[in-house]
Design a protein around this motif. Structure first.
Motif, PDB file in Angstrom:
ATOM      1  N   LEU A 157      -6.486   5.000  -2.436  1.00  0.00           N
ATOM      2  CA  LEU A 157      -6.523   6.436  -2.183  1.00  0.00           C
ATOM      3  C   LEU A 157      -6.160   6.966  -0.857  1.00  0.00           C
ATOM      4  N   LYS A 158      -6.680   6.279   0.224  1.00  0.00           N
ATOM      5  CA  LYS A 158      -6.205   6.741   1.718  1.00  0.00           C
ATOM      6  C   LYS A 158      -4.730   6.834   1.645  1.00  0.00           C
ATOM      7  N   ARG A 159      -3.912   5.762   1.045  1.00  0.00           N
ATOM      8  CA  ARG A 159      -2.430   5.581   1.151  1.00  0.00           C
ATOM      9  C   ARG A 159      -1.833   6.940   0.307  1.00  0.00           C
ATOM     10  N   ALA A 160      -2.570   7.321  -0.832  1.00  0.00           N
ATOM     11  CA  ALA A 160      -1.994   8.324  -1.774  1.00  0.00           C
ATOM     12  C   ALA A 160      -2.297   9.631  -0.793  1.00  0.00           C
ATOM     13  N   VAL A 161      -3.514   9.826  -0.376  1.00  0.00           N
ATOM     14  CA  VAL A 161      -3.780  11.066   0.212  1.00  0.00           C
ATOM     15  C   VAL A 161      -3.015  11.197   1.591  1.00  0.00           C
ATOM     16  N   THR A 162      -2.970  10.246   2.529  1.00  0.00           N
ATOM     17  CA  THR A 162      -2.585  10.473   3.764  1.00  0.00           C
ATOM     18  C   THR A 162      -0.791  10.114   3.714  1.00  0.00           C
ATOM     19  N   GLY A 163      -0.382   9.413   2.970  1.00  0.00           N
ATOM     20  CA  GLY A 163       1.048   9.068   2.921  1.00  0.00           C
ATOM     21  C   GLY A 163       1.285   8.013   4.059  1.00  0.00           C
ATOM     22  N   GLU A 164       0.156   7.302   4.313  1.00  0.00           N
ATOM     23  CA  GLU A 164       0.482   6.347   5.342  1.00  0.00           C
ATOM     24  C   GLU A 164       0.897   5.020   4.718  1.00  0.00           C
ATOM     25  N   GLY A 165       2.240   4.596   4.593  1.00  0.00           N
ATOM     26  CA  GLY A 165       2.462   3.624   3.760  1.00  0.00           C
ATOM     27  C   GLY A 165       2.606   2.121   4.334  1.00  0.00           C
ATOM     28  N   LEU A 166       1.580   1.491   3.556  1.00  0.00           N
ATOM     29  CA  LEU A 166       1.189   0.103   3.963  1.00  0.00           C
ATOM     30  C   LEU A 166       1.080  -0.673   2.864  1.00  0.00           C
ATOM     31  N   SER A 167       1.944  -0.846   1.942  1.00  0.00           N
ATOM     32  CA  SER A 167       1.920  -2.020   0.668  1.00  0.00           C
ATOM     33  C   SER A 167       2.117  -3.067   0.911  1.00  0.00           C
ATOM     34  N   LEU A 168       1.056  -4.164   0.809  1.00  0.00           N
ATOM     35  CA  LEU A 168       1.020  -5.505   1.083  1.00  0.00           C
ATOM     36  C   LEU A 168       1.034  -6.562   0.006  1.00  0.00           C
ATOM     37  N   MET A 169       1.722  -7.451   0.421  1.00  0.00           N
ATOM     38  CA  MET A 169       1.495  -8.563  -0.481  1.00  0.00           C
ATOM     39  C   MET A 169       1.013  -9.889   0.384  1.00  0.00           C
ATOM     40  N   GLY A 170       0.111 -10.641  -0.382  1.00  0.00           N
ATOM     41  CA  GLY A 170      -0.641 -11.804  -0.046  1.00  0.00           C
ATOM     42  C   GLY A 170       0.264 -12.885   0.017  1.00  0.00           C
ATOM     43  N   VAL A 171       0.187 -13.883   1.164  1.00  0.00           N
ATOM     44  CA  VAL A 171       1.249 -15.062   0.960  1.00  0.00           C
ATOM     45  C   VAL A 171       0.291 -16.169   1.379  1.00  0.00           C
ATOM     46  N   GLU A 172       0.384 -17.206   0.501  1.00  0.00           N
ATOM     47  CA  GLU A 172      -0.387 -18.455   0.580  1.00  0.00           C
ATOM     48  C   GLU A 172       0.608 -19.736   0.232  1.00  0.00           C
ATOM     49  N   GLY A 173      -0.149 -20.786   0.546  1.00  0.00           N
ATOM     50  CA  GLY A 173       0.599 -22.140  -0.010  1.00  0.00           C
ATOM     51  C   GLY A 173       1.033 -22.936   1.222  1.00  0.00           C
ATOM     52  N   GLN A 174       2.236 -23.941   1.058  1.00  0.00           N
ATOM     53  CA  GLN A 174       2.625 -24.589   1.904  1.00  0.00           C
ATOM     54  C   GLN A 174       4.134 -24.519   2.085  1.00  0.00           C
ATOM     55  N   GLY A 175       4.499 -24.146   3.236  1.00  0.00           N
ATOM     56  CA  GLY A 175       5.974 -24.065   3.635  1.00  0.00           C
ATOM     57  C   GLY A 175       6.315 -22.884   4.557  1.00  0.00           C
ATOM     58  N   ASP A 176       7.733 -22.647   4.535  1.00  0.00           N
ATOM     59  CA  ASP A 176       8.004 -21.458   5.543  1.00  0.00           C
ATOM     60  C   ASP A 176       8.598 -20.234   4.856  1.00  0.00           C
ATOM     61  N   VAL A 177       8.101 -19.184   5.408  1.00  0.00           N
ATOM     62  CA  VAL A 177       8.606 -17.923   4.863  1.00  0.00           C
ATOM     63  C   VAL A 177       9.243 -17.023   5.938  1.00  0.00           C
ATOM     64  N   PHE A 178      10.405 -16.299   5.530  1.00  0.00           N
ATOM     65  CA  PHE A 178      11.205 -15.647   6.337  1.00  0.00           C
ATOM     66  C   PHE A 178      11.215 -14.139   6.157  1.00  0.00           C
ATOM     67  N   LEU A 179      10.818 -13.216   7.068  1.00  0.00           N
ATOM     68  CA  LEU A 179      10.517 -11.818   6.890  1.00  0.00           C
ATOM     69  C   LEU A 179      11.284 -10.933   7.584  1.00  0.00           C
ATOM     70  N   ALA A 180      11.725  -9.670   7.265  1.00  0.00           N
ATOM     71  CA  ALA A 180      12.654  -8.768   7.827  1.00  0.00           C
ATOM     72  C   ALA A 180      12.461  -7.576   7.401  1.00  0.00           C
ATOM     73  N   ASP A 181      12.613  -6.361   7.970  1.00  0.00           N
ATOM     74  CA  ASP A 181      12.646  -5.104   7.213  1.00  0.00           C
ATOM     75  C   ASP A 181      13.922  -4.173   7.849  1.00  0.00           C
ATOM     76  N   ALA A 182      15.015  -4.215   7.021  1.00  0.00           N
ATOM     77  CA  ALA A 182      15.960  -3.376   7.529  1.00  0.00           C
ATOM     78  C   ALA A 182      16.618  -3.865   8.938  1.00  0.00           C
ATOM     79  N   ALA A 183      16.836  -4.786   9.204  1.00  0.00           N
ATOM     80  CA  ALA A 183      17.379  -5.439  10.348  1.00  0.00           C
ATOM     81  C   ALA A 183      16.780  -4.856  11.669  1.00  0.00           C
ATOM     82  N   LYS A 184      15.474  -4.232  11.612  1.00  0.00           N
ATOM     83  CA  LYS A 184      14.618  -3.629  12.626  1.00  0.00           C
ATOM     84  C   LYS A 184      14.260  -4.860  13.633  1.00  0.00           C
ATOM     85  N   GLU A 185      14.042  -4.925  14.901  1.00  0.00           N
ATOM     86  CA  GLU A 185      13.749  -5.813  15.842  1.00  0.00           C
ATOM     87  C   GLU A 185      12.107  -6.008  15.495  1.00  0.00           C
TER      88      GLU A 185
END
Length: 318
Positions: A157-185
Motif C-alpha cells: 500500500l505504501k508503494r501504491a500511495v507514495t510511488g516509491e518504486g521498490l519491487s523486490l524478488m527473493g534470491v536463494e539457493g547455491q550459485g552465482d547471480v549477476f545483477l545490473a540496472d540499465a548499465a548504471k554504476e
C-alpha cells in the motif's frame, strides 16, 4: 599444449595469473580481486623466492624461461608442487577462439558474498538468501531460485500511495547471480548496526539481514507533493546504483543542499528539510517551474549523482 586458464602465479606477485594458451598475461587475481601486474624479470623473481619453494635457481630458470613464456604447468610446479596439476581445467572452453573478450580480463571475479564484477555489474555468491530489484538479474550459474518478495500488505500500500518504486524478488539457493540496472554504476555499502535512506530507484540488492521500509522524508510535507525514501537498518550489505560517478558530501562541514532528482541517499543520522527556490526556480535544477532542494543538517554524508534524470518537458499552453 596447455589450456588457457587461471594458474598459480609463477612470479609470486599474486595467487593466480592468466595463461592465454601461449604465454602468461599481465592479468592476476588475489583473494578473488582481479588486477594487472607486469611479469617480473625471471632472475629477480628467483632471488626473492625461498629455496624450499623454488628448489634451486637452475630449476626455476628452466621452468620460468628467459622470456617469461614458460608453460604454466612447468613454471607453477616448481613453486607449488602438485597444486598446478590440480588447477588444470578438464577442457578448453575457448579452443579455436582468441580476442580480448576471452583473454582473462573479463573472467568472473571470485569471492564470497556480494562483490563488484565491474563498475556496472554486481556478482553475488549465494550463501544466505538476499533480496534484489525485480528484473535486475542478467545471468546466474548454479541451483538458484527466484521468488516474488512483496514485503507485506503494508509495504504494498505504501508503494501504491507514495510511488516509491521498490519491487523486490527473493534470491536463494547455491550459485552465482549477476545483477545490473540499465548499465548504471554499482556501489556496495556495508552497514554495521546503522541505517541509510535511499531513493528506491537506486536500490539494486541487499542482504536479508537488513530491515527495510518506505518512510516519508523528514520536512517534506504533503503541500510539496510528499517525498518518500526507502530506509534500511541493521547489519548487512546493500548495493546502490548511480547514473555516473557520484560525489559523497560531508554535511557536517557546511550547510548542504541537493536537488531532489540528483540525491541518491544519505545516512540516517542527518536531519532533513525541503527548501523551495522562489527566486531562481527556472535556474536551479532541470525541472520546469520552481525547484526544490533537500537541506541536510548534522553529522552524516549525502550521496549525489551527476544526473537529475530525464528532462521535464515544458507545459503546453495550447
Amino acid at each position: 599444449m596447455t589450456d588457457a586458464a587461471w594458474y598459480p602465479d609463477p612470479t609470486g606477485q599474486a595467487e593466480l595469473r592468466y595463461y592465454d594458451g601461449s604465454q602468461w598475461t599481465e592479468h592476476v587475481s588475489t583473494g578473488g580481486q582481479q588486477s594487472t601486474a607486469p611479469l617480473a624479470p625471471p632472475q629477480a623473481t628467483v632471488e626473492q623466492e625461498a629455496p624450499t619453494q623454488v628448489g634451486s635457481v637452475a630449476a626455476a630458470q628452466a621452468a620460468y624461461g628467459d622470456s617469461a613464456q614458460a608453460q604454466p604447468a612447468q613454471a607453477a610446479s616448481v613453486q607449488y608442487g602438485q597444486q598446478a596439476a590440480q588447477a588444470q581445467p578438464a577442457g578448453d572452453p575457448f579452443a579455436g577462439i582468441s580476442g580480448d573478450l576471452i583473454d582473462g580480463r573479463f573472467a568472473e571475479i571470485e569471492g564470497s558474498g556480494a562483490v563488484l564484477q565491474n563498475k556496472k555489474l554486481l556478482r553475488v555468491r549465494v550463501g544466505e538468501p538476499f533480496q534484489a530489484r525485480q528484473g535486475s538479474m542478467v545471468a546466474y550459474q548454479g541451483n538458484v531460485q527466484f521468488k516474488y518478495q512483496g514485503g507485506g500488505v503494508g509495504k504494498f500500500l505504501k508503494r501504491a500511495v507514495t510511488g516509491e518504486g521498490l519491487s523486490l524478488m527473493g534470491v536463494e539457493g547455491q550459485g552465482d547471480v549477476f545483477l545490473a540496472d540499465a548499465a548504471k554504476e554499482v556501489h556496495i555499502l556495508h552497514l554495521n548496526n546503522s541505517g541509510i535512506s535511499i531513493n528506491g530507484d537506486h536500490v539494486l540488492a541487499f542482504s536479508n539481514s537488513l530491515q527495510w521500509n518506505i518512510e516519508r522524508v523528514q520536512g517534506a510535507g504533503m503541500l510539496t507533493g510528499g517525498l518518500f525514501n526507502t530506509t534500511l537498518r541493521g547489519t548487512g550489505w546493500i548495493a546502490v546504483t548511480t547514473e555516473g560517478e557520484p560525489v559523497v558530501l560531508n554535511a557536517g562541514e557546511a550547510p548542504t543542499f541537493a536537488d531532489t532528482n540528483a540525491v541518491v541517499g544519505w545516512s540516517l543520522g542527518l536531519q532533513t528539510s525541503l527548501q523551495k527556490s522562489f527566486t531562481a526556480g527556472a535556474l536551479i535544477g532541470r525541472g520546469s517551474g520552481e525547484a526544490f532542494q533537500v537541506a541536510f543538517h548534522g553529522a552524516g554524508f549525502v550521496i549525489v549523482q551527476p544526473s537529475e534524470g530525464a528532462v521535464v518537458p515544458p507545459h503546453s499552453h495550447n
